[in-house]
Design an enzyme around this catalytic site. Structure first.
Site, PDB file in Angstrom:
ATOM      1  N   LYS A   1      -7.593 -14.703  -4.475  1.00 33.67           N
ATOM      2  CA  LYS A   1      -8.346 -15.184  -3.325  1.00 33.67           C
ATOM      3  C   LYS A   1      -9.661 -14.426  -3.201  1.00 33.67           C
ATOM      4  O   LYS A   1      -9.725 -13.217  -3.415  1.00 33.67           O
ATOM      5  CB  LYS A   1      -7.514 -15.007  -2.050  1.00 33.67           C
ATOM      6  CG  LYS A   1      -8.141 -15.598  -0.799  1.00 33.67           C
ATOM      7  CD  LYS A   1      -7.233 -15.385   0.400  1.00 33.67           C
ATOM      8  CE  LYS A   1      -7.873 -15.889   1.677  1.00 33.67           C
ATOM      9  NZ  LYS A   1      -7.016 -15.647   2.861  1.00 33.67           N
TER      10      LYS A   1
ATOM     11  N   LYS B   1       0.814  -1.215   0.000  1.00 30.78           N
ATOM     12  CA  LYS B   1       0.000   0.000   0.000  1.00 30.78           C
ATOM     13  C   LYS B   1       0.845   1.261   0.000  1.00 30.78           C
ATOM     14  O   LYS B   1       0.465   2.268  -0.590  1.00 30.78           O
ATOM     15  CB  LYS B   1      -0.956  -0.028   1.187  1.00 30.78           C
ATOM     16  CG  LYS B   1      -2.021  -1.110   1.034  1.00 30.78           C
ATOM     17  CD  LYS B   1      -3.007  -1.139   2.192  1.00 30.78           C
ATOM     18  CE  LYS B   1      -4.033  -2.249   1.986  1.00 30.78           C
ATOM     19  NZ  LYS B   1      -4.996  -2.339   3.094  1.00 30.78           N
TER      20      LYS B   1
ATOM     21  N   LYS C   1     -13.541  -9.947   0.907  1.00 32.49           N
ATOM     22  CA  LYS C   1     -14.762  -9.408   1.511  1.00 32.49           C
ATOM     23  C   LYS C   1     -15.223  -8.116   0.856  1.00 32.49           C
ATOM     24  O   LYS C   1     -16.381  -7.757   0.945  1.00 32.49           O
ATOM     25  CB  LYS C   1     -14.540  -9.143   3.012  1.00 32.49           C
ATOM     26  CG  LYS C   1     -14.349 -10.382   3.860  1.00 32.49           C
ATOM     27  CD  LYS C   1     -14.597 -10.115   5.327  1.00 32.49           C
ATOM     28  CE  LYS C   1     -13.601  -9.162   5.923  1.00 32.49           C
ATOM     29  NZ  LYS C   1     -12.268  -9.755   6.084  1.00 32.49           N
TER      30      LYS C   1
END
Length: 329
Positions: free
Chosen positions: A202, A121, A205
């Protein structure tokens, strides 16, 4: 130097953590929730909703609260028994943040800076919150606070557990035996559930066209599975390299039903089987979730009771750490 002796719990104690950054999905159920539920009779388990971790990036306060309450509701709906497994909201046990600082006093900048989330990030540019650098130490505090002996980890959490173990050993060496050093355990499920639209990624959410959320209605589940990525090979078989999409569907079916595809000749038949299996697994959870959602005060009470149950252990750990590191009571 003050030496404080602590012993590991006589019984296995596990901590499973969940971040309220989005709606839980099928991968969370199969890889984390179901093993937690299965272990309730054999181990002391704690289910931690790590809402403080959601603040390491830009967030909406109302959504953090809503996701945290909804995660607790889903855990109950899926079968977490609060009488055996306290469901704990991290921010309601203030010892998490106190132990976080004490562990920062033995952690090194380089240890935190090489964590993959911070590297990725910060390399992307733009503002980076200091909490994104330090939250792995908070995660270590989450783990060490409750004298847990085991932490279920997937591949993407191994780095964080190793930091927790390293800080515990370093603290114990410098200041005397204070923390239980936990072991990592792999979930019983061997499958890693991937995004149906992008089977090299993967399931997450926060979004994605191939995500199967636990509360998705049947028509959404059916549509998502129907659009799952396949290939031109034309064979229903597990081949992670050449057929990642089909392999992912087979893994999902096996995890939901415990069996291989009944019809190994047709992609369409495989998708129908997967749809039926996922719906059979999630329908009772959706129904129970609807019942619990109608009584949010009950869920809030479960969280309050969970915090009350674990607070004595947390307070004792922080007290040992404070004394060992040189603070007055």
């Amino acid at each position: 130097m003050t030496t404080t002796v602590t012993t590991a719990p006589a019984r296995t104690r596990r901590l499973s953590g969940f971040q309220p950054t989005g709606h839980l999905h099928l991968g969370n159920l199969l890889g984390a929730l179901r093993p937690l539920i299965a272990a309730q009779g054999a181990a002391e388990s704690i289910a931690l909703i790590a809402d403080l971790h959601a603040m390491t990036v830009e967030h909406e306060p109302a959504k953090v609260r809503a996701f945290a309450l909804d995660q607790a509701t889903i855990m109950l709906a899926a079968g977490v028994d609060p009488e055996r497994t306290p469901i704990v909201l991290q921010s309601q046990v203030r010892e998490h943040t106190e132990l976080h600082y004490l562990l920062e006093c033995v952690a090194a900048y380089g240890e935190a800076a090489r964590m993959i989330q911070f590297r990725e990030k910060s390399a992307a540019g733009g503002p980076v919150r200091l909490s994104l650098l330090t939250y792995p130490v908070l995660m270590a505090a989450d783990i060490l606070l409750y004298d847990v002996t085991q932490v279920p980890v997937g591949e993407d959490q191994s780095q964080h557990l190793e930091l927790a173990r390293a800080l515990a050993v370093r603290f114990n060496t410098r200041y005397g035996e204070t923390f239980v050093v936990p072991e990592g355990v792999r979930p019983d499920s061997a499958a890693r559930i991937m995004d149906l639209a992008d089977p090299l990624t993967k399931m997450g959410k926060s979004g994605g066209a191939g995500r199967l959320a636990l509360l998705d209605p049947p028509e959404v589940l059916r549509r998502t599975v129907a659009r799952a990525a396949t290939d031109t090979v034309g064979q229903v078989r597990r081949d992670r390299e050449r057929q990642p999409g089909i392999t992912n569907l087979i893994d999902i079916l096996a995890e939901c039903t415990g069996r291989p595809p009944a019809d190994p000749t047709s992609y369409a038949a495989l998708k129908r089987e997967v749809t039926d299996a996922v719906e059979a697994l999630l329908a009772p959870i959706r129904a129970r979730h609807a019942e619990l959602s109608a009584n949010p005060d009950f869920v809030r009470g479960v969280l309050a009771a969970g915090a009350d149950r674990v607070r004595p252990v947390a307070a004792a750990t922080v007290s040992r750490a404070r004394e060992a590191i040189g603070l007055l009571d």
